[in-house]
Design a protein around this motif. Structure first.
Motif, PDB file in Angstrom:
ATOM      1  N   THR A 176     -21.877 -25.142  -9.389  1.00  0.00           N
ATOM      2  CA  THR A 176     -22.791 -24.290 -10.159  1.00  0.00           C
ATOM      3  C   THR A 176     -21.985 -23.317 -11.001  1.00  0.00           C
ATOM      4  OG1 THR A 176     -22.919 -22.580  -8.443  1.00  0.00           O
ATOM      5  CG2 THR A 176     -24.546 -24.373  -8.327  1.00  0.00           C
ATOM      6  N   LEU A 210     -31.934 -22.133 -12.422  1.00  0.00           N
ATOM      7  CA  LEU A 210     -31.010 -21.154 -11.857  1.00  0.00           C
ATOM      8  C   LEU A 210     -31.613 -20.541 -10.598  1.00  0.00           C
ATOM      9  CD1 LEU A 210     -32.304 -18.155 -12.775  1.00  0.00           C
ATOM     10  CD2 LEU A 210     -31.338 -18.846 -14.964  1.00  0.00           C
ATOM     11  N   ASN A 211     -30.730 -20.044  -9.735  1.00  0.00           N
ATOM     12  CA  ASN A 211     -31.124 -19.480  -8.456  1.00  0.00           C
ATOM     13  C   ASN A 211     -30.687 -18.024  -8.398  1.00  0.00           C
ATOM     14  OD1 ASN A 211     -31.607 -18.820  -5.789  1.00  0.00           O
ATOM     15  ND2 ASN A 211     -30.666 -20.681  -4.940  1.00  0.00           N
ATOM     16  N   THR A 271     -33.121 -24.531 -18.460  1.00  0.00           N
ATOM     17  CA  THR A 271     -32.173 -24.353 -17.365  1.00  0.00           C
ATOM     18  C   THR A 271     -32.878 -24.370 -16.022  1.00  0.00           C
ATOM     19  OG1 THR A 271     -30.348 -22.940 -16.606  1.00  0.00           O
ATOM     20  CG2 THR A 271     -32.332 -21.816 -17.318  1.00  0.00           C
ATOM     21  N   LEU A 325     -23.778 -16.585 -12.061  1.00  0.00           N
ATOM     22  CA  LEU A 325     -24.774 -15.875 -12.855  1.00  0.00           C
ATOM     23  C   LEU A 325     -24.561 -14.379 -12.693  1.00  0.00           C
ATOM     24  CD1 LEU A 325     -27.450 -15.865 -14.517  1.00  0.00           C
ATOM     25  CD2 LEU A 325     -28.669 -15.940 -12.338  1.00  0.00           C
ATOM     26  N   GLN A 332     -27.241 -16.311  -7.150  1.00  0.00           N
ATOM     27  CA  GLN A 332     -26.665 -16.036  -8.471  1.00  0.00           C
ATOM     28  C   GLN A 332     -25.943 -17.258  -9.048  1.00  0.00           C
ATOM     29  OE1 GLN A 332     -26.653 -12.511 -10.252  1.00  0.00           O
ATOM     30  NE2 GLN A 332     -28.529 -13.143  -9.214  1.00  0.00           N
ATOM     31  N   SER A 333     -26.690 -18.365  -9.114  1.00  0.00           N
ATOM     32  CA  SER A 333     -26.099 -19.625  -9.583  1.00  0.00           C
ATOM     33  C   SER A 333     -26.946 -20.264 -10.673  1.00  0.00           C
ATOM     34  CB  SER A 333     -25.977 -20.619  -8.415  1.00  0.00           C
ATOM     35  OG  SER A 333     -25.059 -20.155  -7.458  1.00  0.00           O
ATOM     36  N   VAL A 334     -26.275 -20.863 -11.637  1.00  0.00           N
ATOM     37  CA  VAL A 334     -26.922 -21.671 -12.673  1.00  0.00           C
ATOM     38  C   VAL A 334     -26.522 -23.124 -12.420  1.00  0.00           C
ATOM     39  CG1 VAL A 334     -27.133 -22.108 -15.155  1.00  0.00           C
ATOM     40  CG2 VAL A 334     -26.799 -19.766 -14.331  1.00  0.00           C
ATOM     41  N   TYR A 335     -27.506 -24.004 -12.300  1.00  0.00           N
ATOM     42  CA  TYR A 335     -27.221 -25.401 -11.967  1.00  0.00           C
ATOM     43  C   TYR A 335     -26.861 -26.229 -13.200  1.00  0.00           C
ATOM     44  CZ  TYR A 335     -29.100 -24.176  -7.421  1.00  0.00           C
ATOM     45  OH  TYR A 335     -29.305 -23.577  -6.205  1.00  0.00           O
ATOM     46  N   LEU A 386     -26.002 -16.240 -20.219  1.00  0.00           N
ATOM     47  CA  LEU A 386     -27.442 -16.459 -20.386  1.00  0.00           C
ATOM     48  C   LEU A 386     -27.965 -15.608 -21.548  1.00  0.00           C
ATOM     49  CD1 LEU A 386     -29.162 -18.301 -18.520  1.00  0.00           C
ATOM     50  CD2 LEU A 386     -30.038 -16.209 -17.458  1.00  0.00           C
TER      51      LEU A 386
END
Length: 582
Positions: free
Chosen positions: A542, A486-487, A484, A545, A491-494, A557
């Motif tokens: 996105t 993620l940021n 993965t 998260l 709070q983001s999953v790409y 996750l």
């Protein structure tokens, strides 16, 4: 009774296997014991494993019960009564194959095969004696509905009670639950298959007599002859073109009586330990109805092209018994699927003008370059798997030049100067394993060896601990494989990949960089996974998260973030540490 083909290396823990096969090393220990848990176990064996197996022998062949039967037989003309092992009554629906012959090394109670058969049937009637985590039947359809839009689950952990009630935990029995549909036939494609254990689940699901096609990778003497005992089972070993290649895919098809079907993509082998105290991931498709007879040949495709990619993958096996299922897939409506199919197949593969790169990490790169929202180069590529291959002399050799070079791609216009993103690898440390539910044996699913690790000391700088307290699985060692970006700041999953593919060249492919020809991606294994891209799953750029965002559920996750790097005195768990235990 037949001797177990695995001999002293037998890892089985299910009663059906021990009813069908004798084990000379166990029988010798059992005979010397007092039948109540007091045994002298030679140092060369795993004490924990042997104790578990001896407990099964006590249950199946109790010495006290044998003595009572003998006394009753000598003092009365009435036939002996077999002490039930579990509540229930005998039934012709038993899943056991009939034992043949006898073994002088077996305890006295095992000599009467008719009594043994009764005991096996009685034992098989109590699901809680066979399956450690039992969820009430009939609720899986609602659980799957609530899991939308991701449909991603982790397996329930026997020794982690909170996972038994967690909404996104699942058991194998639930996948076969009647609420999802009335099963008429199934396909199991997997690496390791304990057919007795699997058929036990089919028995309790009420589908033992339904046609089952098994494609397996690991050598299995039991599967070679299963058709003689269970004619409804067709087992085919997948032959690999090179000696060290592996048919590593973990996928199942469920066909229902109403003509619909379902696809399940998993990280778990089909044997007990993988569904016990190990963290595994599964993606379950929606129900895929049959198309009308007059439907166009291109009908029923998803926006992700899942159906075509799945069929192209299955064709690569060149196994005739798959043809009816390929035809069924062609005639099914896959339009509700919102993930991409991501496969690896053995051979050398080049980019085409139609599909781009077809397999492996290059296929993932092609999909990301088309559909992933632009990602800041500082966002790391996070990898997590249960084994690690030989990656080269430094991080540049394959990780950066091949693998991360594909996984860093997004839809940013070509021409912009890009940097190599950071690489992080989640892999259990020695401390993670020693503190697991199964102690050091918890590392039995982590086949990373000293020889390989010694050649890549640079890897330790990138390693992260296994921690999953949010999902109650920090002590359940991960056999799951995931990738993965993620940021944590926003709070983001790409994007996210769930797959059977470990971090290795064999699984993902390695480019042949001969400058005179078009680059060729060499792949050794069969692997299967799914790619979650936000635009197709939620319609956003996105995934959220941690917490829901504007009504969109947070992505589930499997591990905790932020990640925890190895401390200076940490070391990765190596399979060699188990040599003194087995």
């Amino acid at each position: 009774m037949k001797e177990c083909p695995y001999g002293e290396k037998c890892y089985r823990k299910n009663p059906i296997h021990f009813g069908e096969f004798s084990h000379a090393h166990l029988d010798a220990i059992y005979e010397k014991g007092n039948g109540s848990g007091d045994y002298e176990i030679p140092a060369k064996y795993s004490s924990e494993m042997i104790h578990t197996q001896l407990k099964l022998l006590e249950k199946l062949f109790p010495k006290a019960a044998a003595k009572k039967e003998e006394e009753a037989h000598s003092s009365s003309s009435k036939p002996p009564v077999t002490a039930p092992i579990a509540s229930g009554s005998s039934s012709s629906g038993s899943l056991d194959t009939k034992p043949s012959g006898s073994s002088s090394s077996r305890p006295a109670a095992s000599q009467d095969t008719s009594n043994l058969a009764k005991k096996q049937k009685l034992n098989a009637k109590n699901i809680k004696d066979y399956i450690p985590v039992v969820i009430e039947k009939g609720g899986m359809a609602k659980k799957l509905e609530r899991a939308a839009p991701y449909n991603m689950f982790l397996t329930a952990i026997t020794d982690s009670k909170p996972t038994h009630a967690e909404p996104l935990s699942i058991t194998l029995q639930e996948i076969l639950d009647e609420s999802l549909g009335e099963i008429e036939s199934t396909v199991q494609i997997n690496f390791m298959v304990d057919i007795g254990w699997l058929l036990g689940h089919y028995y309790f699901a009420g589908i033992l007599d339904k046609p089952l096609l098994v494609l397996y990778g690991d050598e299995s003497p039991e599967l070679l002859s299963i058709g003689k005992f269970k004619p409804q089972v067709t087992a085919i070993r997948v032959r690999m073109p090179t000696p060290f290649a592996t048919s590593h895919t973990k996928m199942m098809f469920l066909g229902y009586t109403d003509g619909s079907m379902r696809v399940v993509i998993s990280t778990a082998n089909l044997y007990e330990d993988d569904w016990h105290n190990r963290t595994q991931g599964l993606w379950i498709s929606p129900k895929l109805p049959a198309l009308p007879e007059d439907a166009d040949t291109g009908a029923g495709e998803s926006l992700t092209g899942f159906k075509q990619d799945l069929m192209l993958y299955l064709v690569e096996y060149k196994i005739s018994q798959l043809q009816p299922w390929i035809a069924r897939i062609r005639k099914s409506d896959f339009s509700a699927i919102n993930v991409f199919f991501l496969g690896s197949v053995p051979g050398g593969h080049r980019e085409s003008s139609v599909r781009g790169h077809p397999w492996g990490h290059a296929r993932l790169g092609s999909l990301l370059s088309k559909h992933a929202t632009p990602i800041d180069d500082r966002i790391p590529v996070i990898c997590q798997s249960s084994s690690i291959g030989s990656l080269g002399a430094n991080v540049q050799a394959w990780i950066q030049q091949d693998f991360v070079n594909s996984l860093k791609k997004d839809s940013t216009p070509v021409g912009k100067l890009r940097q190599m993103p950071p690489f992080k690898m989640i892999y259990p440390s020695f401390g993670n394993v020693s503190g697991s539910h199964d102690g050091m044996l918890g590392g039995g699913c982590l086949p990373y060896g000293k020889n390989t690790n010694d050649k890549q000391p640079w890897l330790k700088d990138y390693l992260q601990q296994w921690k999953s307290s949010d999902r109650y699985r920090s002590r359940a060692m991960p056999h799951i494989k995931s990738y993965t970006r993620l940021n944590l700041e926003d709070q983001s999953v790409y994007w996210f990949v769930l797959t059977s593919a470990n971090l290795s060249k064999a699984a993902w492919g390695c480019f042949n960089k001969n400058s005179n020809i078009q680059p060729c991606l060499r792949i050794a294994n069969y692997e299967v996974g799914v790619l979650f891209l936000p635009r197709f799953v939620t319609g956003e750029d996105t995934f959220p998260l941690g917490n829901n965002r504007d009504g969109v559920p947070a992505f589930p996750l499997p591990y905790d973030v932020p990640l925890t790097p190895y401390a200076p005195d940490d070391k990765p768990f190596l399979m060699d540490y188990l040599q003194g235990l087995y």
